[in-house]
Design a protein around this motif. Structure first.
Motif, PDB file in Angstrom:
ATOM      1  N   GLN A 157       0.861  -1.194   0.000  1.00  0.00           N
ATOM      2  CA  GLN A 157       0.000   0.000   0.000  1.00  0.00           C
ATOM      3  C   GLN A 157       0.892   1.236   0.000  1.00  0.00           C
ATOM      4  O   GLN A 157       0.925   1.985   0.971  1.00  0.00           O
ATOM      5  CB  GLN A 157      -0.922  -0.041   1.226  1.00  0.00           C
ATOM      6  N   MET A 159       3.064   4.833  -0.669  1.00  0.00           N
ATOM      7  CA  MET A 159       2.684   6.238  -0.513  1.00  0.00           C
ATOM      8  C   MET A 159       3.815   7.135  -0.983  1.00  0.00           C
ATOM      9  O   MET A 159       4.975   6.713  -1.096  1.00  0.00           O
ATOM     10  CB  MET A 159       2.328   6.538   0.934  1.00  0.00           C
ATOM     11  N   ASP A 163       4.075  12.725   1.325  1.00  0.00           N
ATOM     12  CA  ASP A 163       3.064  12.429   2.343  1.00  0.00           C
ATOM     13  C   ASP A 163       3.704  11.853   3.597  1.00  0.00           C
ATOM     14  O   ASP A 163       3.239  12.103   4.715  1.00  0.00           O
ATOM     15  CB  ASP A 163       2.025  11.459   1.779  1.00  0.00           C
ATOM     16  N   GLY A 185      -0.577   4.796   1.857  1.00  0.00           N
ATOM     17  CA  GLY A 185      -1.201   5.337   0.666  1.00  0.00           C
ATOM     18  C   GLY A 185      -2.650   4.906   0.546  1.00  0.00           C
ATOM     19  O   GLY A 185      -3.121   4.046   1.297  1.00  0.00           O
ATOM     20  N   PRO A 186      -3.383   5.460  -0.414  1.00  0.00           N
ATOM     21  CA  PRO A 186      -4.818   5.194  -0.525  1.00  0.00           C
ATOM     22  C   PRO A 186      -5.191   3.908  -1.254  1.00  0.00           C
ATOM     23  O   PRO A 186      -6.365   3.528  -1.261  1.00  0.00           O
ATOM     24  CB  PRO A 186      -5.329   6.406  -1.305  1.00  0.00           C
ATOM     25  N   GLU A 187      -4.202   3.221  -1.869  1.00  0.00           N
ATOM     26  CA  GLU A 187      -4.520   2.061  -2.705  1.00  0.00           C
ATOM     27  C   GLU A 187      -3.650   0.864  -2.332  1.00  0.00           C
ATOM     28  O   GLU A 187      -2.465   1.008  -2.041  1.00  0.00           O
ATOM     29  CB  GLU A 187      -4.260   2.376  -4.177  1.00  0.00           C
ATOM     30  N   ILE A 233      -4.580   7.603   6.249  1.00  0.00           N
ATOM     31  CA  ILE A 233      -4.472   7.307   4.819  1.00  0.00           C
ATOM     32  C   ILE A 233      -4.192   8.599   4.053  1.00  0.00           C
ATOM     33  O   ILE A 233      -4.978   9.546   4.110  1.00  0.00           O
ATOM     34  CB  ILE A 233      -5.756   6.648   4.287  1.00  0.00           C
ATOM     35  N   LYS A 235      -3.508  11.051   0.681  1.00  0.00           N
ATOM     36  CA  LYS A 235      -4.388  11.291  -0.460  1.00  0.00           C
ATOM     37  C   LYS A 235      -3.753  10.990  -1.814  1.00  0.00           C
ATOM     38  O   LYS A 235      -4.461  10.710  -2.789  1.00  0.00           O
ATOM     39  CB  LYS A 235      -4.862  12.746  -0.440  1.00  0.00           C
ATOM     40  N   THR A 236      -2.430  11.052  -1.922  1.00  0.00           N
ATOM     41  CA  THR A 236      -1.796  10.936  -3.240  1.00  0.00           C
ATOM     42  C   THR A 236      -1.871   9.513  -3.764  1.00  0.00           C
ATOM     43  O   THR A 236      -1.345   8.579  -3.152  1.00  0.00           O
ATOM     44  CB  THR A 236      -0.322  11.379  -3.175  1.00  0.00           C
ATOM     45  N   ALA A 237      -2.514   9.334  -4.926  1.00  0.00           N
ATOM     46  CA  ALA A 237      -2.618   8.019  -5.556  1.00  0.00           C
ATOM     47  C   ALA A 237      -1.407   7.765  -6.449  1.00  0.00           C
ATOM     48  O   ALA A 237      -0.796   8.701  -6.981  1.00  0.00           O
ATOM     49  CB  ALA A 237      -3.903   7.938  -6.377  1.00  0.00           C
TER      50      ALA A 237
END
Length: 245
Positions: A157, A159, A163, A185-187, A233, A235-237
Protein backbone atom coordinates in the motif's frame (compact mmCIF):
# COMPACT_ATOMS: atom_id res chain seq x y z
CA UNK A 1 9.86 25.21 18.71
CA UNK A 2 13.42 24.12 17.92
CA UNK A 3 13.55 20.75 16.17
CA UNK A 4 16.76 18.90 15.34
CA UNK A 5 16.26 16.78 12.22
CA UNK A 6 18.90 14.05 12.12
CA UNK A 7 19.27 12.97 8.51
CA UNK A 8 17.80 16.31 7.56
CA UNK A 9 19.32 16.45 4.07
CA UNK A 10 17.85 13.20 2.71
CA UNK A 11 14.70 12.41 0.73
CA UNK A 12 12.38 12.66 3.72
CA UNK A 13 14.49 14.83 6.00
CA UNK A 14 14.85 17.74 3.60
CA UNK A 15 11.09 17.86 3.11
CA UNK A 16 10.43 17.64 6.86
CA UNK A 17 12.75 20.60 7.43
CA UNK A 18 10.92 22.62 4.75
CA UNK A 19 7.49 21.84 6.21
CA UNK A 20 8.55 22.72 9.75
CA UNK A 21 10.25 25.94 8.71
CA UNK A 22 7.16 26.97 6.75
CA UNK A 23 5.12 26.31 9.88
CA UNK A 24 7.14 28.80 11.88
CA UNK A 25 9.38 26.35 13.70
CA UNK A 26 13.16 26.33 13.82
CA UNK A 27 14.08 23.09 12.07
CA UNK A 28 17.82 22.41 12.02
CA UNK A 29 19.09 19.68 9.65
CA UNK A 30 22.00 17.53 10.81
CA UNK A 31 23.99 14.98 8.82
CA UNK A 32 27.60 13.87 8.28
CA UNK A 33 28.07 16.96 6.08
CA UNK A 34 27.30 19.16 9.10
CA UNK A 35 29.72 17.26 11.34
CA UNK A 36 27.36 14.77 12.97
CA UNK A 37 28.33 11.10 13.18
CA UNK A 38 25.68 9.06 14.99
CA UNK A 39 27.85 5.94 14.98
CA UNK A 40 30.67 7.56 16.93
CA UNK A 41 28.55 10.19 18.64
CA UNK A 42 30.75 12.97 17.29
CA UNK A 43 28.83 16.26 17.14
CA UNK A 44 25.73 14.78 18.77
CA UNK A 45 25.67 16.87 21.93
CA UNK A 46 26.11 20.03 19.91
CA UNK A 47 23.34 19.03 17.47
CA UNK A 48 20.82 18.45 20.26
CA UNK A 49 21.67 21.47 22.39
CA UNK A 50 18.57 23.57 23.02
CA UNK A 51 16.30 21.30 20.97
CA UNK A 52 12.73 20.70 22.10
CA UNK A 53 12.25 17.81 19.67
CA UNK A 54 14.58 15.46 17.82
CA UNK A 55 13.51 13.67 14.62
CA UNK A 56 15.73 10.76 13.58
CA UNK A 57 15.58 9.93 9.87
CA UNK A 58 18.98 8.32 9.46
CA UNK A 59 19.15 4.98 7.71
CA UNK A 60 21.52 2.06 7.60
CA UNK A 61 23.83 2.04 4.55
CA UNK A 62 22.98 -1.63 4.01
CA UNK A 63 19.86 -3.78 4.27
CA UNK A 64 21.66 -6.92 5.46
CA UNK A 65 22.61 -8.21 8.91
CA UNK A 66 24.99 -5.27 9.41
CA UNK A 67 21.95 -3.00 9.73
CA UNK A 68 21.29 -4.48 13.18
CA UNK A 69 24.58 -3.15 14.55
CA UNK A 70 23.99 0.20 12.87
CA UNK A 71 20.63 0.79 14.54
CA UNK A 72 21.81 -0.60 17.88
CA UNK A 73 24.72 1.82 18.05
CA UNK A 74 23.06 4.90 16.60
CA UNK A 75 19.92 4.60 18.73
CA UNK A 76 21.88 3.91 21.91
CA UNK A 77 23.92 7.04 21.22
CA UNK A 78 20.92 9.18 20.28
CA UNK A 79 18.66 8.17 23.19
CA UNK A 80 21.45 8.76 25.72
CA UNK A 81 22.32 12.15 24.24
CA UNK A 82 18.66 13.20 24.02
CA UNK A 83 18.11 12.33 27.67
CA UNK A 84 21.20 14.29 28.71
CA UNK A 85 20.10 17.29 26.64
CA UNK A 86 16.60 17.28 28.16
CA UNK A 87 14.86 16.70 24.83
CA UNK A 88 11.12 16.42 25.35
CA UNK A 89 10.16 14.36 22.30
CA UNK A 90 12.04 11.91 20.07
CA UNK A 91 10.46 10.88 16.75
CA UNK A 92 11.62 8.10 14.43
CA UNK A 93 10.38 6.87 11.05
CA UNK A 94 9.77 3.13 10.75
CA UNK A 95 7.80 0.72 8.54
CA UNK A 96 4.22 -0.56 8.68
CA UNK A 97 4.27 -4.21 9.77
CA UNK A 98 8.00 -4.09 10.54
CA UNK A 99 7.76 -6.35 13.58
CA UNK A 100 5.93 -9.06 11.65
CA UNK A 101 8.67 -9.92 9.14
CA UNK A 102 11.55 -11.38 11.21
CA UNK A 103 12.83 -13.18 8.11
CA UNK A 104 14.23 -9.87 6.81
CA UNK A 105 17.41 -8.61 8.49
CA UNK A 106 16.55 -4.98 7.81
CA UNK A 107 13.06 -5.30 9.30
CA UNK A 108 14.50 -6.95 12.40
CA UNK A 109 16.96 -4.05 12.62
CA UNK A 110 14.19 -1.45 12.38
CA UNK A 111 12.23 -3.34 15.04
CA UNK A 112 15.32 -3.18 17.25
CA UNK A 113 15.47 0.57 16.66
CA UNK A 114 11.86 0.89 17.83
CA UNK A 115 12.50 -1.28 20.90
CA UNK A 116 15.49 0.81 21.99
CA UNK A 117 13.39 3.96 21.71
CA UNK A 118 10.48 2.44 23.67
CA UNK A 119 12.78 1.28 26.46
CA UNK A 120 14.49 4.67 26.83
CA UNK A 121 13.64 7.60 29.10
CA UNK A 122 12.72 10.13 26.37
CA UNK A 123 9.03 10.59 25.39
CA UNK A 124 8.61 9.34 21.84
CA UNK A 125 6.52 8.85 18.73
CA UNK A 126 7.08 6.17 16.09
CA UNK A 127 5.72 6.96 12.63
CA UNK A 128 5.38 3.77 10.61
CA UNK A 129 4.97 4.32 6.88
CA UNK A 130 4.37 1.97 3.98
CA UNK A 131 6.79 1.65 1.03
CA UNK A 132 7.58 4.87 -0.83
CA UNK A 133 6.51 5.46 -4.44
CA UNK A 134 10.05 6.71 -5.05
CA UNK A 135 11.51 3.26 -4.34
CA UNK A 136 9.33 1.23 -6.72
CA UNK A 137 11.85 1.47 -9.57
CA UNK A 138 14.57 0.08 -7.28
CA UNK A 139 12.33 -2.80 -6.21
CA UNK A 140 11.73 -3.69 -9.85
CA UNK A 141 15.42 -3.49 -10.66
CA UNK A 142 16.32 -6.10 -8.04
CA UNK A 143 14.60 -8.89 -9.93
CA UNK A 144 14.61 -7.80 -13.57
CA UNK A 145 16.73 -8.25 -16.64
CA UNK A 146 16.46 -6.87 -20.16
CA UNK A 147 13.62 -9.25 -20.98
CA UNK A 148 11.39 -9.72 -17.93
CA UNK A 149 10.59 -8.49 -14.44
CA UNK A 150 9.96 -11.09 -11.73
CA UNK A 151 7.81 -10.06 -8.75
CA UNK A 152 5.82 -11.79 -6.01
CA UNK A 153 2.13 -11.08 -5.39
CA UNK A 154 2.85 -9.54 -1.98
CA UNK A 155 0.18 -6.93 -1.13
CA UNK A 156 1.57 -3.40 -0.65
CA UNK A 157 0.00 0.00 0.00
CA UNK A 158 2.68 2.49 -1.10
CA UNK A 159 2.68 6.24 -0.51
CA UNK A 160 4.46 9.35 -1.74
CA UNK A 161 7.55 10.52 0.12
CA UNK A 162 5.96 13.95 0.39
CA UNK A 163 3.06 12.43 2.34
CA UNK A 164 5.51 10.56 4.58
CA UNK A 165 7.36 13.81 5.29
CA UNK A 166 4.08 15.56 6.12
CA UNK A 167 3.17 12.82 8.58
CA UNK A 168 6.57 13.00 10.29
CA UNK A 169 6.45 16.78 10.50
CA UNK A 170 2.95 16.69 11.97
CA UNK A 171 3.94 14.11 14.59
CA UNK A 172 7.01 16.12 15.60
CA UNK A 173 5.01 19.18 16.66
CA UNK A 174 2.35 17.23 18.55
CA UNK A 175 2.60 15.73 22.03
CA UNK A 176 4.52 12.43 22.20
CA UNK A 177 2.27 9.45 21.50
CA UNK A 178 4.29 6.94 23.52
CA UNK A 179 3.26 4.66 20.72
CA UNK A 180 2.93 4.17 16.96
CA UNK A 181 1.14 6.12 14.23
CA UNK A 182 0.69 4.16 10.99
CA UNK A 183 0.45 6.01 7.67
CA UNK A 184 -0.19 4.56 4.22
CA UNK A 185 -1.20 5.34 0.67
CA UNK A 186 -4.82 5.19 -0.52
CA UNK A 187 -4.52 2.06 -2.71
CA UNK A 188 -3.55 -1.56 -2.19
CA UNK A 189 -1.68 -3.33 -5.00
CA UNK A 190 -0.28 -6.81 -5.44
CA UNK A 191 3.40 -6.12 -6.05
CA UNK A 192 3.30 -7.74 -9.49
CA UNK A 193 0.36 -5.48 -10.41
CA UNK A 194 2.26 -2.43 -9.17
CA UNK A 195 5.12 -3.48 -11.42
CA UNK A 196 2.85 -3.64 -14.46
CA UNK A 197 1.36 -0.21 -13.73
CA UNK A 198 4.84 1.25 -13.36
CA UNK A 199 6.22 -0.29 -16.55
CA UNK A 200 3.17 0.76 -18.56
CA UNK A 201 3.53 4.36 -17.41
CA UNK A 202 7.13 4.34 -18.66
CA UNK A 203 6.32 2.67 -21.96
CA UNK A 204 8.35 -0.36 -20.89
CA UNK A 205 6.90 -3.44 -22.63
CA UNK A 206 8.67 -6.07 -20.56
CA UNK A 207 6.23 -8.59 -19.05
CA UNK A 208 5.97 -9.05 -15.29
CA UNK A 209 6.25 -12.70 -14.29
CA UNK A 210 4.73 -13.75 -10.98
CA UNK A 211 7.52 -15.30 -8.93
CA UNK A 212 6.95 -15.81 -5.23
CA UNK A 213 10.68 -16.28 -4.64
CA UNK A 214 11.76 -13.00 -6.26
CA UNK A 215 13.29 -10.19 -4.26
CA UNK A 216 13.19 -9.04 -0.66
CA UNK A 217 9.41 -8.90 -0.45
CA UNK A 218 9.08 -12.59 -1.28
CA UNK A 219 9.76 -13.21 2.43
CA UNK A 220 6.67 -11.25 3.45
CA UNK A 221 3.68 -13.45 4.26
CA UNK A 222 0.07 -12.30 4.13
CA UNK A 223 -0.94 -8.67 4.25
CA UNK A 224 1.31 -7.40 7.06
CA UNK A 225 2.54 -4.48 4.90
CA UNK A 226 -1.02 -3.18 4.51
CA UNK A 227 -2.28 -0.34 6.71
CA UNK A 228 -3.82 -1.66 9.93
CA UNK A 229 -7.05 -0.36 11.42
CA UNK A 230 -6.75 3.23 12.55
CA UNK A 231 -3.98 4.15 10.10
CA UNK A 232 -3.84 7.62 8.57
CA UNK A 233 -4.47 7.31 4.82
CA UNK A 234 -2.68 9.79 2.58
CA UNK A 235 -4.39 11.29 -0.46
CA UNK A 236 -1.80 10.94 -3.24
CA UNK A 237 -2.62 8.02 -5.56
CA UNK A 238 0.16 6.15 -7.35
CA UNK A 239 -1.04 6.71 -10.92
CA UNK A 240 -1.56 10.39 -10.16
CA UNK A 241 1.99 10.57 -8.79
CA UNK A 242 3.40 8.73 -11.84
CA UNK A 243 1.64 11.13 -14.19
CA UNK A 244 3.19 14.10 -12.40
CA UNK A 245 6.75 12.84 -12.75
Amino acid sequence: MKIAVIGGTGLIGSQVVGILDAGGHEAVPHSPSSGLDLLSGQGLAEALEGSDVVVNLTNSPTFDEASLAFFQTTMDNLVAAAATAGVGHLVILSIVGVDQVPELDYYRAKTLQEDILKAGPVPYTIVRATQFFEFVDAVLSWTSDENTVHLPVTPVQPMAAADVAAAVAEASVEAPLQGVRNVAGPEVFALDELGRVTLAAKGDERPVVVDDTAGMFAAVKGDVLIAPAGAVIAKTAYREWLASR
